[in-house]
Design a protein around this motif. Structure first.
Motif, PDB file in Angstrom:
ATOM      1  N   SER A  62      28.677  -8.675  60.034  1.00 32.78           N
ATOM      2  CA  SER A  62      29.900  -7.917  60.262  1.00 32.78           C
ATOM      3  C   SER A  62      30.925  -8.343  59.223  1.00 32.78           C
ATOM      4  CB  SER A  62      30.434  -8.145  61.678  1.00 32.78           C
ATOM      5  OG  SER A  62      30.834  -9.505  61.844  1.00 32.78           O
ATOM      6  N   THR A  63      31.991  -7.561  59.118  1.00 31.86           N
ATOM      7  CA  THR A  63      33.078  -7.894  58.208  1.00 31.86           C
ATOM      8  C   THR A  63      34.326  -8.221  59.013  1.00 31.86           C
ATOM      9  OG1 THR A  63      33.925  -5.631  58.035  1.00 31.86           O
ATOM     10  CG2 THR A  63      32.125  -6.243  56.556  1.00 31.86           C
ATOM     11  N   SER A  64      35.304  -8.822  58.349  1.00 34.63           N
ATOM     12  CA  SER A  64      36.572  -9.134  59.007  1.00 34.63           C
ATOM     13  C   SER A  64      37.227  -7.862  59.532  1.00 34.63           C
ATOM     14  CB  SER A  64      37.497  -9.839  58.014  1.00 34.63           C
ATOM     15  OG  SER A  64      38.750 -10.105  58.583  1.00 34.63           O
ATOM     16  N   PHE A  65      37.165  -6.792  58.739  1.00 31.44           N
ATOM     17  CA  PHE A  65      37.763  -5.529  59.167  1.00 31.44           C
ATOM     18  C   PHE A  65      37.040  -4.975  60.398  1.00 31.44           C
ATOM     19  CE2 PHE A  65      37.871  -0.877  59.092  1.00 31.44           C
ATOM     20  CZ  PHE A  65      39.238  -0.662  59.137  1.00 31.44           C
ATOM     21  N   GLN A  66      35.721  -5.044  60.411  1.00 28.74           N
ATOM     22  CA  GLN A  66      34.969  -4.539  61.562  1.00 28.74           C
ATOM     23  C   GLN A  66      35.302  -5.327  62.826  1.00 28.74           C
ATOM     24  OE1 GLN A  66      30.937  -4.841  60.173  1.00 28.74           O
ATOM     25  NE2 GLN A  66      30.990  -2.887  59.099  1.00 28.74           N
ATOM     26  N   ARG A  67      35.421  -6.630  62.693  1.00 26.94           N
ATOM     27  CA  ARG A  67      35.754  -7.437  63.868  1.00 26.94           C
ATOM     28  C   ARG A  67      37.146  -7.101  64.402  1.00 26.94           C
ATOM     29  NH1 ARG A  67      32.852 -11.111  60.656  1.00 26.94           N
ATOM     30  NH2 ARG A  67      34.744 -12.002  59.739  1.00 26.94           N
ATOM     31  N   SER A  68      38.066  -6.803  63.506  1.00 30.59           N
ATOM     32  CA  SER A  68      39.409  -6.410  63.960  1.00 30.59           C
ATOM     33  C   SER A  68      39.357  -5.060  64.669  1.00 30.59           C
ATOM     34  CB  SER A  68      40.378  -6.354  62.785  1.00 30.59           C
ATOM     35  OG  SER A  68      40.058  -5.298  61.899  1.00 30.59           O
ATOM     36  N   GLN A 158      37.210  -5.224  44.969  1.00 34.99           N
ATOM     37  CA  GLN A 158      38.394  -5.688  45.694  1.00 34.99           C
ATOM     38  C   GLN A 158      38.399  -5.170  47.131  1.00 34.99           C
ATOM     39  OE1 GLN A 158      41.108  -4.695  42.043  1.00 34.99           O
ATOM     40  NE2 GLN A 158      42.372  -5.745  43.545  1.00 34.99           N
ATOM     41  N   GLN A 159      38.044  -3.917  47.310  1.00 33.31           N
ATOM     42  CA  GLN A 159      37.988  -3.360  48.657  1.00 33.31           C
ATOM     43  C   GLN A 159      36.963  -4.119  49.508  1.00 33.31           C
ATOM     44  OE1 GLN A 159      37.695   1.014  48.794  1.00 33.31           O
ATOM     45  NE2 GLN A 159      38.449   1.045  46.707  1.00 33.31           N
ATOM     46  N   LEU A 160      35.823  -4.439  48.902  1.00 36.96           N
ATOM     47  CA  LEU A 160      34.808  -5.194  49.630  1.00 36.96           C
ATOM     48  C   LEU A 160      35.317  -6.592  49.971  1.00 36.96           C
ATOM     49  CD1 LEU A 160      31.940  -5.424  50.761  1.00 36.96           C
ATOM     50  CD2 LEU A 160      31.170  -6.166  48.489  1.00 36.96           C
ATOM     51  N   ALA A 161      35.974  -7.244  49.033  1.00 34.60           N
ATOM     52  CA  ALA A 161      36.525  -8.583  49.282  1.00 34.60           C
ATOM     53  C   ALA A 161      37.492  -8.558  50.458  1.00 34.60           C
ATOM     54  CB  ALA A 161      37.221  -9.103  48.029  1.00 34.60           C
ATOM     55  N   LYS A 162      38.369  -7.564  50.474  1.00 40.00           N
ATOM     56  CA  LYS A 162      39.354  -7.457  51.556  1.00 40.00           C
ATOM     57  C   LYS A 162      38.669  -7.197  52.892  1.00 40.00           C
ATOM     58  CE  LYS A 162      41.486  -3.620  52.057  1.00 40.00           C
ATOM     59  NZ  LYS A 162      42.347  -2.434  51.856  1.00 40.00           N
ATOM     60  N   ASN A 163      37.750  -6.226  52.918  1.00 44.65           N
ATOM     61  CA  ASN A 163      37.099  -5.869  54.183  1.00 44.65           C
ATOM     62  C   ASN A 163      36.207  -6.983  54.709  1.00 44.65           C
ATOM     63  OD1 ASN A 163      38.328  -3.372  54.150  1.00 44.65           O
ATOM     64  ND2 ASN A 163      36.587  -2.328  53.206  1.00 44.65           N
ATOM     65  N   LEU A 164      35.541  -7.687  53.804  1.00 46.03           N
ATOM     66  CA  LEU A 164      34.604  -8.734  54.219  1.00 46.03           C
ATOM     67  C   LEU A 164      35.291  -9.948  54.812  1.00 46.03           C
ATOM     68  CD1 LEU A 164      31.857  -9.022  51.431  1.00 46.03           C
ATOM     69  CD2 LEU A 164      31.461  -8.578  53.862  1.00 46.03           C
ATOM     70  N   LEU A 165      36.332 -10.416  54.147  1.00 48.97           N
ATOM     71  CA  LEU A 165      36.816 -11.760  54.429  1.00 48.97           C
ATOM     72  C   LEU A 165      38.303 -11.890  54.733  1.00 48.97           C
ATOM     73  CD1 LEU A 165      34.820 -13.384  51.493  1.00 48.97           C
ATOM     74  CD2 LEU A 165      34.281 -13.640  53.918  1.00 48.97           C
ATOM     75  N   LEU A 166      39.075 -10.818  54.569  1.00 50.98           N
ATOM     76  CA  LEU A 166      40.522 -10.959  54.690  1.00 50.98           C
ATOM     77  C   LEU A 166      41.089 -10.058  55.779  1.00 50.98           C
ATOM     78  CD1 LEU A 166      41.424 -10.992  50.897  1.00 50.98           C
ATOM     79  CD2 LEU A 166      41.109 -12.957  52.400  1.00 50.98           C
ATOM     80  N   SER A 167      42.357 -10.266  56.083  1.00 51.89           N
ATOM     81  CA  SER A 167      43.048  -9.423  57.043  1.00 51.89           C
ATOM     82  C   SER A 167      43.600  -8.197  56.329  1.00 51.89           C
ATOM     83  CB  SER A 167      44.197 -10.196  57.691  1.00 51.89           C
ATOM     84  OG  SER A 167      45.213 -10.450  56.738  1.00 51.89           O
ATOM     85  N   GLY A 168      44.131  -7.266  57.099  1.00 52.87           N
ATOM     86  CA  GLY A 168      44.666  -6.051  56.519  1.00 52.87           C
ATOM     87  C   GLY A 168      46.140  -6.130  56.168  1.00 52.87           C
ATOM     88  N   GLU A 169      46.763  -7.296  56.324  1.00 55.34           N
ATOM     89  CA  GLU A 169      48.188  -7.427  56.038  1.00 55.34           C
ATOM     90  C   GLU A 169      48.472  -7.231  54.559  1.00 55.34           C
ATOM     91  OE1 GLU A 169      49.606 -11.283  56.947  1.00 55.34           O
ATOM     92  OE2 GLU A 169      47.976 -12.317  55.918  1.00 55.34           O
ATOM     93  N   ARG A 170      49.635  -6.683  54.255  1.00 50.26           N
ATOM     94  CA  ARG A 170      50.026  -6.402  52.869  1.00 50.26           C
ATOM     95  C   ARG A 170      51.028  -7.446  52.400  1.00 50.26           C
ATOM     96  NH1 ARG A 170      48.865  -1.200  51.056  1.00 50.26           N
ATOM     97  NH2 ARG A 170      47.881   0.160  52.597  1.00 50.26           N
TER      98      ARG A 170
END
Length: 270
Positions: A62-68, A158-170
């Protein structure tokens, strides 16, 4: 000397010495705190390196985005609906690969994870849009002005890096970490593997993740059999999949799909 007095905890040294000792103690506490922060950051980066390196052989569950997204669904107390099925790179239509590259990241096979030219162009477009808004507000201060659409220059990596491991905050901190992770992905994984993970994990609707789930959900067929038109339509949905899922007859969606179909021939695959 004040240093020797502090070391022996003498009660008779001057007020100036006491103040100096307090400053030294505060500085040492600050340095210890900074040291712990640096150590934590280094440990975090090492964790990211190990996690990304393992993805060369093991698909992420799973990815960080999917878990959220799962958390949002569970918090709403609605039944959990989820569609995702991992498919190897060879079993995903080349049409979809070309369409996604054409729509999201035309220089995917040549950049090092960050497309600096695209970021510069996006920055210029956003600055021009904001300047136009400022002029419109100056001419008619009482008239509401529509906010400009913010354009990004994020690559597929970059999109993959964000979705995989990071939060969606800007935030700038999150964006900086995204840059670092994008460079790590490019160093530790092949372009083909990056695209494979991206296509299997990206969101294509409410609870719809990955190319196979999207192909089945929208076209009732496997991802390997998508036509150029179907692939382009899926690629166009990526910036706002939940919104386009609810408006399949959108004129923008149809027009943008034709544009991407025309570009697909020049999209280079890894």
């Amino acid at each position: 000397p004040c240093g020797a007095a502090c070391a022996r905890h003498r009660p008779r040294y001057s007020k100036s010495c006491r103040l100096q000792c307090e400053r030294v103690a505060a500085m040492k506490a600050l340095l210890r705190w900074l040291g712990l922060v640096v150590l934590a950051l280094v440990a975090l980066q090492l964790f990211f390196v190990a996690r990304i390196a393992s993805m060369a052989w093991v698909a992420p569950e799973s990815t960080s985005f999917q878990r959220s997204e799962i958390w949002v669904q569970l918090s709403s107390r609605e039944p959990l609906h989820w569609r995702q099925q991992w498919m190897p790179y060879s079993q995903i239509s080349d049409h979809l690969k070309r369409a996604v590259i054409a729509a999201e990241d035309g220089s995917f096979v040549t950049h090092d994870g960050v497309d600096w030219n695209a970021i510069e162009k996006a920055w210029e477009r956003n600055a021009q849009a904001e300047a136009q808004i400022a002029k419109a507000q100056a001419r008619a201060p009482d008239k509401p002005v529509r906010a400009p659409k913010i354009r990004g220059g994020s690559t597929i990596t970059q999109q993959l890096a964000k979705n995989l491991l990071l939060s969606g905050e800007r935030t700038l901190l999150r964006k900086g970490q995204e840059f670092v992770l994008a460079l790590l992905l490019e160093q530790l994984l092949s372009k083909q593997r990056i695209l494979e993970i991206y296509l299997n994990s990206v969101e294509w609707g409410d609870g719809v993740f990955g190319a196979e789930a999207a192909a089945q959900h929208y076209f009732k067929k496997p991802a390997a059999r998508l036509t150029p038109q179907e692939a382009a339509r899926l690629a166009v949905m990526l910036p706002a999949p939940k919104r386009f899922e609810k408006m399949p007859g959108s004129a923008y969606l149809a027009g943008r799909t034709r544009t991407i179909v025309a570009r697909m021939g020049s999209a280079e695959l890894p």
